[in-house]
Design an enzyme around this catalytic site. Structure first.
Site, PDB file in Angstrom:
ATOM      1  CG  HIS A  86      11.867 -26.172 -25.890  1.00 12.57           C
ATOM      2  ND1 HIS A  86      11.865 -26.214 -24.516  1.00 12.57           N
ATOM      3  CD2 HIS A  86      11.623 -24.891 -26.227  1.00 12.57           C
ATOM      4  CE1 HIS A  86      11.652 -24.994 -24.047  1.00 12.57           C
ATOM      5  NE2 HIS A  86      11.490 -24.171 -25.067  1.00 12.57           N
ATOM      6  CG  ASP A 165      18.335 -19.630 -19.109  1.00 13.31           C
ATOM      7  OD1 ASP A 165      18.158 -18.612 -19.798  1.00 13.31           O
ATOM      8  OD2 ASP A 165      17.422 -20.396 -18.786  1.00 13.31           O
ATOM      9  NE  ARG A 172      15.305 -12.935 -21.527  1.00 12.01           N
ATOM     10  CZ  ARG A 172      14.938 -14.130 -22.015  1.00 12.01           C
ATOM     11  NH1 ARG A 172      15.488 -15.241 -21.548  1.00 12.01           N
ATOM     12  NH2 ARG A 172      14.057 -14.225 -22.968  1.00 12.01           N
ATOM     13  CB  SER A 187      16.866 -18.420 -22.594  1.00 14.38           C
ATOM     14  OG  SER A 187      16.098 -19.060 -21.626  1.00 14.38           O
ATOM     15  CE  LYS A 191      16.215 -22.881 -20.411  1.00 13.30           C
ATOM     16  NZ  LYS A 191      15.170 -21.971 -19.952  1.00 13.30           N
TER      17      LYS A 191
HETATM   18  N1  URA Z   1      11.677 -20.453 -22.558  1.00 11.80           N
HETATM   19  C1  URA Z   1      12.914 -20.353 -22.070  1.00 11.80           C
HETATM   20  O1  URA Z   1      13.449 -21.308 -21.534  1.00 11.80           O
HETATM   21  N2  URA Z   1      13.558 -19.175 -22.167  1.00 11.80           N
HETATM   22  C2  URA Z   1      13.009 -18.101 -22.756  1.00 11.80           C
HETATM   23  O2  URA Z   1      13.642 -17.082 -22.829  1.00 11.80           O
HETATM   24  C3  URA Z   1      11.715 -18.221 -23.259  1.00 11.80           C
HETATM   25  C4  URA Z   1      11.076 -19.416 -23.149  1.00 11.80           C
END
Ligand code: URA
Length: 435
Positions: A86, A165, A172, A187, A191
């Site tokens: 990621h 999220d 946000r 966040s 995931k």
């Molecule tokens: N990527 C995400 O999935 N969430 C965030 O808060 C920032 C980047």
């Protein structure tokens, strides 16, 4: 249903700098997902968290509550190791495209749930959708089949994955609360944990084009992400990498696919190759594979074969010509010298204004809009040389992009020609490496 807590009490506790209790956190996430806690209340809480911070224990609980809001994928019966990467997001960051097929060459399954771009950073799905026929959305069963048959899948996260999220991230985005480390970390990791990967490599970006511009803050984000992964049983490591200059020469969607295919064909820009190979090594180490050379699989076509299978499996035509934008503008060097600044944020905003990115979630992106850097940081230029070409499908977008380049870096401009400059390493720091 009688609610065990009151949203205002939770907001006030955080506003006054107190730690939230586990039951308070479980409740507020669940009640927000159910619509009992209103958007304006969650906005206030997110702002209090941004200003006051959270202890590690609170962040772990917050992440677990977001995870519990939705489904969890399970690849334990796949018969293959799973490992994912990621990136916290950057400009010209197309690394997932060559990386997922490259790692799968070695018999490892790469379940890569990706997102769309918002703001100046691009989204992997937007890039891949410029390939005619390619579909981002696959069912969980199709994902598993593709992991078994091909070994790599890059697709959209289903709506059932961490729904808390999805709601909170959108909130946000419009309330100035994206930058909080506890909120970013929970966040991302809710995931990634829900995705069911056994090992994870994080590419935490630092520099003007990243969430974090300061290496200490980037390291704090990386450590928080690792802590959450390890606490949830995901073998997590992180690289902190430079995002002060865009990665590679192509910034956009279709042009980033073309550049990724160059890398898969054994060519491409050296920084994209370097980061792809570094991350591949780290991912393979996460799957327990250490005695292989990922760069050999780029050079001999094995990664390209995997790419073609992966694209076809999702309906795409790997041989289809990529779209080309009809409107083009060139930016030329006004003197001889060396490119001493190619500001990632300025170039990212310019590409976004050309149509490569979106202002609102529901907007469409232009597949062929973007920027090509003929010269980048550290490269010599002669007066009159083309430094970059701007492409768009919508001519009235051009001026806004040129303005973004001129206004970048506090008004000094995204590009600066100096007498000398040389590029340092892409990987700046490694945390809890698998190697
Ligand atoms: N990527 C995400 O999935 N969430 C965030 O808060 C920032 C980047």
């Amino acid at each position: 249903m009688t609610e065990p807590f009151n949203a205002v009490d939770v907001i006030v506790a955080k506003r006054d700098g107190r730690a939230l209790s586990g039951p308070q956190i479980d409740w507020v996430i669940d009640a927000y997902t159910r619509g009992v806690v209103a958007d304006e209340q969650m906005s206030a809480l997110a702002m209090a968290i941004l200003l006051r911070g959270m202890k590690r224990e609170e962040i772990r609980r917050w992440t677990a509550a977001m995870l519990a809001s939705g489904d969890r994928l399970d690849f334990s019966d796949l018969g293959k190791q799973t490992v994912d990467k990621h990136s916290t997001g950057g400009v010209g960051d197309k690394i997932t495209l060559p990386l997922a097929p490259l790692v799968s060459v070695f018999g490892v399954a790469v379940p890569q749930l990706s997102g769309r771009g918002l703001g100046h950073t691009g989204g992997t799905l937007d890039k891949l959708e410029s390939i005619p026929g390619w579909r981002a959305s696959v069912t969980n069963a199709q994902m598993k089949d593709q992991l078994r048959d091909v070994g790599a899948v890059i697709c959209a996260a289903g709506s059932g994955l961490a729904p808390a999220d999805k709601k909170l991230y959108a909130l946000r985005d419009v309330t100035g609360t994206v930058e909080s480390i506890p909120l970013i970390a929970s966040s991302i990791m809710s995931k990634k944990i829900a995705e069911g990967t056994a090992a994870l490599v994080l590419d935490v970006k630092v520099g003007s084009g990243a969430f974090k511009r300061d290496i200490h803050e980037a390291a704090e984000l990386a450590e928080t992400l690792i802590d959450l992964g390890v606490a949830a049983g995901v073998d997590t490591s992180a690289l902190i990498t430079d995002m002060s200059t865009p990665l590679g020469r192509a910034i956009g969607n279709a042009n980033e696919v073309t550049e990724s295919v160059e890398v898969l064909a054994g060519g491409g820009p050296s920084d994209v190759i370097e980061l792809t190979v570094e991350l591949a090594r780290e991912m393979l180490a996460g799957a327990g594979i250490r005695d292989v050379d990922p760069s050999a699989a780029l050079a001999d076509g094995r990664a390209m074969d995997q790419w073609r299978r992966m694209i076809r499996a999702q309906g795409g035509d790997p041989d289809a010509p990529m779209p080309v934008a009809p409107h083009v503008e060139e930016l030329r060097a006004h003197r001889d010298g060396v490119i001493g600044r190619m500001d990632a944020l300025g170039v990212g905003i310019a590409a976004w204004r050309l149509g490569a990115g979106r202002a609102r979630k529901e907007d469409a992106v232009e597949a062929s809009a973007g920027i090509y850097l003929h010269k980048t940081f550290g490269e010599p230029v002669k007066r009159g040389d083309v430094i970059m070409t701007l492409h768009t499908e919508t001519p009235n977008r051009m001026q806004g992009a040129l303005d973004a380049l001129a206004e970048a870096h506090g008004g000094e401009g995204a590009v600066h020609i100096s007498t000398e400059a040389s590029r340092g390493p892409i990987v700046l720091q490694r945390l809890r490496t698998h190697e």
